[in-house]
Design an enzyme around this catalytic site. Sequence first.
Site, PDB file in Angstrom:
ATOM      1  N   TYR A  70      22.555   2.404  30.178  1.00 34.64           N
ATOM      2  CA  TYR A  70      23.741   1.704  29.670  1.00 34.64           C
ATOM      3  C   TYR A  70      24.543   2.691  28.847  1.00 34.64           C
ATOM      4  O   TYR A  70      23.986   3.395  28.003  1.00 34.64           O
ATOM      5  CB  TYR A  70      23.339   0.433  28.893  1.00 34.64           C
ATOM      6  CG  TYR A  70      22.808  -0.580  29.903  1.00 34.64           C
ATOM      7  CD1 TYR A  70      23.688  -1.313  30.690  1.00 34.64           C
ATOM      8  CD2 TYR A  70      21.428  -0.697  30.147  1.00 34.64           C
ATOM      9  CE1 TYR A  70      23.223  -2.158  31.688  1.00 34.64           C
ATOM     10  CE2 TYR A  70      20.960  -1.554  31.145  1.00 34.64           C
ATOM     11  CZ  TYR A  70      21.871  -2.272  31.904  1.00 34.64           C
ATOM     12  OH  TYR A  70      21.416  -3.094  32.908  1.00 34.64           O
ATOM     13  N   SER A 106      19.103   5.790  28.549  1.00 37.72           N
ATOM     14  CA  SER A 106      18.640   5.755  29.928  1.00 37.72           C
ATOM     15  C   SER A 106      17.137   5.953  29.951  1.00 37.72           C
ATOM     16  O   SER A 106      16.571   6.614  29.065  1.00 37.72           O
ATOM     17  CB  SER A 106      19.330   6.815  30.766  1.00 37.72           C
ATOM     18  OG  SER A 106      18.940   8.090  30.331  1.00 37.72           O
ATOM     19  N   HIS A 159      14.213   1.956  36.388  1.00 39.30           N
ATOM     20  CA  HIS A 159      15.226   2.842  35.818  1.00 39.30           C
ATOM     21  C   HIS A 159      16.317   1.968  35.229  1.00 39.30           C
ATOM     22  O   HIS A 159      16.689   0.944  35.806  1.00 39.30           O
ATOM     23  CB  HIS A 159      15.838   3.730  36.912  1.00 39.30           C
ATOM     24  CG  HIS A 159      17.187   4.280  36.547  1.00 39.30           C
ATOM     25  ND1 HIS A 159      18.365   3.827  37.115  1.00 39.30           N
ATOM     26  CD2 HIS A 159      17.547   5.211  35.646  1.00 39.30           C
ATOM     27  CE1 HIS A 159      19.377   4.487  36.584  1.00 39.30           C
ATOM     28  NE2 HIS A 159      18.919   5.326  35.702  1.00 39.30           N
TER      29      HIS A 159
END
Lengths: 386, 386
Positions: free
Chosen positions: A194, A177, A191
Amino acid sequence: MNAMRHAISLFSLGSFQLGRRMRSQHLRGFLLGTGLGLCSFATVTYAQAEAAKVNRRLNVSKFMAEPITEATVLLEDKENMRHRMELMIMEIQAEFCRALESEEFNGQKFKVDRWMRKEGGGGVTCVLQDGDVFEKAGVNVSVVTGSLPPAAVQQMRARGKALTENVKLPFFASGVSAVIHPRNPHVPTIHFNYRYFEVELPDGEKQWWFGGGTDLTPYYLDETDARHFHKTLKSACDEHDATYYPRFKKWCDDYFHIKHRNESRGIGGIFFDDIDVPTQDSAFNFITSCARAVIPSYMPLVQKHKNDAYGNNERQWQLLRRGRYVEFNLIYDRGTKFGLYTPGARYESILMSLPLNARWEYMHEPQPKSKESALLTVLRNPKEWI
Amino acid sequence: MNAMRHAISLFSLGSFQLGRRMRSQHLRGFLLGTGLGLCSFATVTYAQAEAAKVNRRLNVSKFMAEPITEATVLLEDKENMRHRMELMIMEIQAEFCRALESEEFNGQKFKVDRWMRKEGGGGVTCVLQDGDVFEKAGVNVSVVTGSLPPAAVQQMRARGKALTENVKLPFFASGVSAVIHPRNPHVPTIHFNYRYFEVELPDGEKQWWFGGGTDLTPYYLDETDARHFHKTLKSACDEHDATYYPRFKKWCDDYFHIKHRNESRGIGGIFFDDIDVPTQDSAFNFITSCARAVIPSYMPLVQKHKNDAYGNNERQWQLLRRGRYVEFNLIYDRGTKFGLYTPGARYESILMSLPLNARWEYMHEPQPKSKESALLTVLRNPKEWI
């Protein structure tokens, strides 16, 4: 202010050098493994030399730090989804960090913290703070195991499946992230996240699913940029399923909504959870495509705007919008809440998403017909970009 | 920066003048009521003149704005706890706002917003923003009625009594709350809140209770100040029950705890909820004493430190601590959550508690043996001040 900026730069640099030192130890591992300089390191054991060979086979040197799982384990069972995921997110993290570093004007680098969690697993947190181009950029990888109450597991899923109460369930979670807050108000914040989950039910059944998304938070609206960003994500989705982009675009608009203000955090992107179809392979390939689309969706916007002129008015507006970002992340974001309520969570890695500076003014409303007001109109009425 | 400060001052001034105008309308009401200038206002009706007389009997002119409940209603039933509470909180708001205004160097005044809520009731929000002494000061009164799901009512009480599910319960809530963020890092932030609730159960039974508290968040620890603050609160408690201060001091330490960081928001004070003993009268007198103790507990600290020298290091530390304040308020504070989740809530009045500016640095840790580190030690180990 300059004295402080300088002090912070020294702090970041000091920490960065620690990070570099950590990485250079890995590098030394490779050199040892290739036989170079062996004579000057009499303490190298056979095991160390073997580990170095394994690292070389994985090409670990391109990562920001060593993976959380031992390289030998990752190599032995390359088909295991946990391992495929770990290698993919380590790669995404490194590629994105290098791409961001290459935009800095004075060679600012990420500080790298590799951390282990006593409950199981660990992570690699990379933060570039107080750069010329990036005011605060955080890119985090985590690979953790543990056991969770069913309520927490259900909270992890957007739509929970029925789970037995009063038993702790073993789980595995891994993900990458990032939140990037640039200094120039004409460069948007991005942003993405996954992630892959596994949970073992009391009857022994294993559930697994993927989730993720990428979304953009501009301070000033550039419609060409918005279309480029959405198009890049759409292409990544379309490779896998033509229904994905429209569904996940809407899911994104719904999710990143600051309810009390009735406005979106940004101009959206894609967001999804609970992907467990059609096969584990194809779901993994889908999120890999999405993760690979981050750089082409975002870096052109950085390059285009990082030298744009701006003044104090634009800066103050950016700080107010960053206040809204903080509101969303601390009040509504499921990931942040899940993270902070998880025992043993590394809160510094969770809160790296918060901007370096933010501002709240009572009853602020931009001038009618201003550029700031044009952004608000879109945030209050999410639109189709393609 | 100066341009912006100037712009904001103009903005505040403009809004303040609106506030003044609003108040001057009330004032004009009084003048009319006393017969002055009647000749030049041919449209004054008998009813308006009567209302002005009532306002004068309540001495409404000392308030920041007209009360939410009509003055005639307040006067007709002076024994009703709803009305006693409304008059008390209007008075506390005005006295505190005047005390704060009198510390400003350039006559900065509160902006006054009187608002009504379509679901029932309303409030008076007073904000002084970007003053020389107070960077952001908010003092809010609200007097609201409506109906709530039992879950929300239970959330309102620290320890809920059993309430029937699936029915909406009529409630009344009134209170005064304030958060003052001074500019000088040597002047602490103060927060207080005193509130009264009534809820009507499906069987017709009425429950009522009081809650409240006052707590201090210094950026630098001054032990003499901490003792003065706690002593003043203790005296207010001791007048009513010798067990109150020790119990409510601990409750305060427990409540204002930033769990993920395992540190307190500040050096505490008093906090309590669900006070419904021994009688409604004595409970009201108790919270009135507490509310009256705010000025003597806090204003001497403002006067002592508002001219203290400070530099950029102290300012940056203050901004980081304000980031922690935001974390507590948005993640843990029950009042903020309850407020933001209430339909029709005026979020600007709820979020006025957030500082004008805040900052988040990744992995910030003060130098060992520094003044910043001395504060952290106390925040990590709450202590007895008396």
